[in-house]
Motif scaffolding. Structure first.
Motif, PDB file in Angstrom:
ATOM      1  N   ALA A  12       0.866  -1.257   0.154  1.00  0.00           N
ATOM      2  CA  ALA A  12       0.069   0.041   0.003  1.00  0.00           C
ATOM      3  C   ALA A  12       0.819   1.079  -0.033  1.00  0.00           C
ATOM      4  N   LYS A  20      -5.070   5.053  -3.647  1.00  0.00           N
ATOM      5  CA  LYS A  20      -5.425   4.601  -2.400  1.00  0.00           C
ATOM      6  C   LYS A  20      -6.873   4.781  -1.955  1.00  0.00           C
ATOM      7  N   HIS A  24     -10.067   2.265  -1.164  1.00  0.00           N
ATOM      8  CA  HIS A  24     -10.532   2.360   0.056  1.00  0.00           C
ATOM      9  C   HIS A  24     -12.149   2.641   0.049  1.00  0.00           C
ATOM     10  N   THR A  29      -9.379  -4.186  -1.162  1.00  0.00           N
ATOM     11  CA  THR A  29      -8.144  -4.370  -0.293  1.00  0.00           C
ATOM     12  C   THR A  29      -7.082  -5.382  -1.288  1.00  0.00           C
ATOM     13  N   ARG A  51     -12.535  -7.632  -2.507  1.00  0.00           N
ATOM     14  CA  ARG A  51     -12.449  -6.786  -1.208  1.00  0.00           C
ATOM     15  C   ARG A  51     -11.912  -7.643   0.036  1.00  0.00           C
ATOM     16  N   ASP A  52     -11.318  -8.661  -0.228  1.00  0.00           N
ATOM     17  CA  ASP A  52     -10.497  -9.578   0.544  1.00  0.00           C
ATOM     18  C   ASP A  52      -9.005  -9.460   0.136  1.00  0.00           C
ATOM     19  N   PRO A  53      -8.066  -9.580   0.927  1.00  0.00           N
ATOM     20  CA  PRO A  53      -6.783  -9.669   0.334  1.00  0.00           C
ATOM     21  C   PRO A  53      -6.616 -10.575  -0.746  1.00  0.00           C
TER      22      PRO A  53
END
Length: 93
Positions: A12, A20, A24, A29, A51-53
């Motif tokens: 990030a 970013k 966000h 993510t 939305r998940d790593p």
């Protein structure tokens, strides 16, 4: 490694502030950017986001790149068709 190009992981801290903020606000993510290559030329890029790593293995990245390569061919074909419609005398003499 994807073809002649090395896959790179970014943190990030390496992403600009505007990006970013946008990510966000969208709740994203995890993101994987893929180049769109055709005939040895870069014609664009495409992103896969979550939305998940994202923890993608090399096979998953390879499969995404294969899909991106197909998209690149379609983009280039469409651009060629659009150019022929806009400038018919350049292509049909």
């Amino acid at each position: 490694r994807i073809g002649d190009h090395q896959a790179q992981r970014r943190t990030a801290a390496e992403v600009d502030d505007n990006s970013k903020s946008l990510l966000h606000n969208l709740g994203i993510t995890g993101i994987c950017m893929l180049p769109l290559w055709t005939s040895g030329r870069l014609v664009g890029s495409i992103a896969v986001s979550s939305r998940d790593p994202l923890e993608l293995n090399l096979e998953e990245i390879h499969n995404l790149q294969v899909a991106a390569n197909g998209i690149a061919v379609a983009v280039e074909r469409q651009r060629g068709e659009a150019a022929r419609l806009l400038y018919p005398t350049r292509y049909y003499r």
